[in-house]
Structure formats: C-alpha cells, structure tokens
Design an enzyme around this catalytic site. Structure first.
Site, PDB file in Angstrom:
ATOM      1  CB  SER A 133      -0.889   0.014   1.246  1.00 30.46           C
ATOM      2  OG  SER A 133      -1.555   1.250   1.398  1.00 30.46           O
ATOM      3  CE1 TYR A 146      -3.669  -1.887   5.492  1.00 37.08           C
ATOM      4  CE2 TYR A 146      -3.518   0.287   4.498  1.00 37.08           C
ATOM      5  CZ  TYR A 146      -3.667  -1.072   4.372  1.00 37.08           C
ATOM      6  OH  TYR A 146      -3.820  -1.630   3.125  1.00 37.08           O
TER       7      TYR A 146
END
Length: 247
Positions: A133, A146
């Site tokens: 990501s 995250y």
C-alpha cells in the site's frame, strides 16, 4: 499440477483487488487457485473463471498447509493480497486488538503463505507479488497501525528479495493508493458506510480494483529476467497519502 498450464495463487480472492486479479490472471491463461475465507464467493468466482476455490485463512497453519498441498509442488505466481485495515484511531486512543489483527493478516499471514509456497515457486522459477500500500510510503494521521503493518510487509518483500538472490524466484511489490472497492473502507470503519463513503467523496475517478489487477498482470507476465521491484499506483487526484483533490 501436471499439465503445461501456468498456475497462480491469489490470496484474498473473495473480493476487491484479489478478486479482480484472479479474473485478470485467468484471462491471461493462468489456472487460478482462488484462496480466501468465504467459500460461497470463492465458488462463484472459480466457476466463472474456470479456477479452483480453496478456503484459506492466512492466519491458520492448517489452511496454509492445504494451500501448499493444492499447488502440487509447482507454482508460477503467488499474489499475496490477503490483508486489510481496521480502524483509523490515533495512537493514544487506539484499540490494540485492531493492530494485532492487522499484523496477523498483513504481516504474519503473508509470511506464512510465502514460506509455505517458496519450494513450489522455485520449482517453477516463479514470481511472488506482494500487494502492500502507499501506507508503506509514509505515515498519515490515524494510520499508524496500518502504515506499520504495510511497512513491515514491504520490508519482508525487500529482505526476501535479498535472501533469494541468485535463485530463480522474482519478488515484486505493488503499492496501491486510493482504490474504491466494495469492502475495504467499510471494513476499516466497522461497517459505518457513511464514514466509508466519505473517503471517496468528491473524487471523480478513484482507482478501482481492476486498475490494480491490470498492473499486477503486467508485472508478473514480464520476461523472467525483468523484476518490477516496486510499483506505486495512485489515481491522478491523489498526489500524496493526505492530499487528494476533490471536485
């Protein structure tokens, strides 16, 4: 697998980027083993693409062992897509159970699958694709958990590339930015659809899962001497993790 058809495993194949990638790789001629937790969705997808549905929770040793058995010692492509974000709390207010879940899936789950399938990948001179990501690029407010998990996954990919140097396995990484899927943000915000919709509000053209699947397809089908170490893919409207142009 005993014939000459190339085989791919896609984890997280029941929705989003994983599902779109399974479809795209099937179009590319791969026999796709669709691995995820939800059998009903996997079965429907496997029937659509003439693939194989295999229930696999990447946090389960037994499930991953069954996945390794299913490839039968020969695997051309592994797409590590299973993952997810849970919550967007500030560090001082965070729920550590959410962090634990993110690390179990994104980090330990990815390692568990990769470790189990390396022998089959080496036998096929195969390719490992890590779907990380842009959260691995740098932090943003509410993203500590995250960002930490995806940064760990990135560094696993980097270390693995070094460790496998000289052996016939490619290690690739793709880093999606803002991708609008049916579930990612909804899951992140605990089913709060209004909060999930706000992420994409005013963005005329966020990426969709098929955009990332197309990039994965391109990367894993390059000639075997070509290694796409890292590919960052954002919508034009997103110029950084925390700067998005909204109409």
């Amino acid at each position: 697998m005993t014939d000459n058809v190339k085989t791919a495993v896609v984890t997280g194949a029941s929705s989003g980027i994983g599902q779109a990638t399974a479809r795209q790789l099937a179009k590319d001629g791969f026999r796709v083993i669709c691995a995820a937790r939800r059998l009903d969705r996997l079965t429907e997808l496997a029937e659509e693409i003439n693939g194989i549905a295999l229930v696999c929770d990447v946090t389960s040793d037994d499930d991953v062992a069954r996945l390794a058995d299913a490839v039968d010692g020969h695997l051309d492509v592994l797409v590590n897509d299973a993952g997810g974000a849970f919550g967007q709390d500030h560090v001082e207010d965070t729920d550590l159970d959410k962090w634990r879940a993110m690390y179990e899936i994104n980090v330990l789950g990815t390692v568990r699958v990769t470790k189990a399938l390396i022998p089959a990948l080496e036998a096929a001179q195969g390719t490992i694709m890590f779907v990380t990501s842009t959260a691995a690029e740098y932090p943003y407010v509410g993203g500590a958990g995250y960002c930490g998990a995806k940064s760990a996954e990135r560094n696993i990919a980097g270390a693995l590339r070094l460790e496998l140097g000289g052996r016939p396995i490619r290690v690739l990484e793709i880093c999606p930015g803002m991708v609008k899927t049916d579930e990612f943000s909804t899951v992140r915000f605990g089913g709060d659809q209004q909060a999930a919709d706000a992420v994409y509000e005013g963005v005329a053209e966020p990426l969709v899962a098929e955009d990332i699947a197309d990039c994965i397809s391109w990367a894993v089908t390059r000639p075997t001497h070509v290694n796409i170490d890292r590919m960052i893919v954002r919508p034009r409207a997103q110029v950084s993790n925390d700067k998005v142009y909204r109409g």
